[in-house]
Design a protein around this motif. Sequence first.
Motif: not given
Length: 326
Positions: A85-89, A92-94, A100-103
């Motif tokens: 995962p590149a950044k939190a989304c 990732t919160a789930r 992750a959208r950015s993975r």
Amino acid sequence: MLALTFKNNTLALDPHHPEPTLPPGEALIRPTLLGVCSTDIELCKGYMNFNGILGHEFVGIVQAVANPADSHWLSKRVVGTINCPAKACDFTARGIPEHARSRTVLGILNRNGCFADRFTLPVANLLHVPDSLPDEKAVFTEPLAAAFEILTQVTIQPTDKVTILGDGRLGLLCAQVLATKSNHVQVVGKHDKKLALARSWGLKTTHLANFTPQQDQDFVVDATASDSGFPTALAATRPRGTIILKTTVATRPDAPPINLAPIVINELTVIGSRCGPFQTALDALNHPLSPIRVTDLISLTLPLSQAVEALSLAKSKDNLKILLKP
Ligand SMILES: [Zn+2]
């Protein structure tokens, strides 16, 4: 460095590939053993529109880390999860960072893979390989974890009837994992040698030519890597039974349409199943009494310099796992 690349629809060995740069939070890994997977073959058919260095199954040694706080990883023998995962989304919160959208995904999505002399992966993805576990077994952690993912998604009872469609690498791993829960696992496949291997582990097998779907299976796993698997699964699963899809194939323009009506009529549950729990797989591989045999699946080990040949051998239906040694 040496690397196997798939770029502009061409698979090639690049003896002068630039060395990877080490991004923050990542480790530089020197792979010691690599596994060729059906996904690698699908990527070469256009799956995911991938461009870059192939490969996502490895065991290796950490050679450098970007962050001094990670220096305890240096010289450690590791395997690694492949989703980064590149950044939190919101995902990732789930608690599903693997979605992750950015993975990026090692050797599959926007990230160079491990079929090279060196590659990088976030330190957060690494798992230590116990000294007692040889490379030849540890290299199966990723595909075995994918098989164990099924057990995180469904509960299988000893009396449940389970059919695995497909006698390839992943099918045979899924069959062994599900046989730790159900006493009624059968493997349906087309290859006498592979079915014989499954029987040598005590599993029931049926040749596809003799398989008549009877709508009597509680669980059917499609590990066929073929678009004929799903219709067969629909016909084999009992009403209110569960189909687990393990096949990721590049879509063919001439693929037959799928009739979804049987899912409604028979109130079937269809589950997509991808990457799985690495620690569970490592523990199973390392357990002295584990019934799961992985080294039986090794057909051939080739040097990384013969990676192009290795991929074409992995396509051959006679072969199971092809390993690469950098
Ligand atoms: Zn794989």
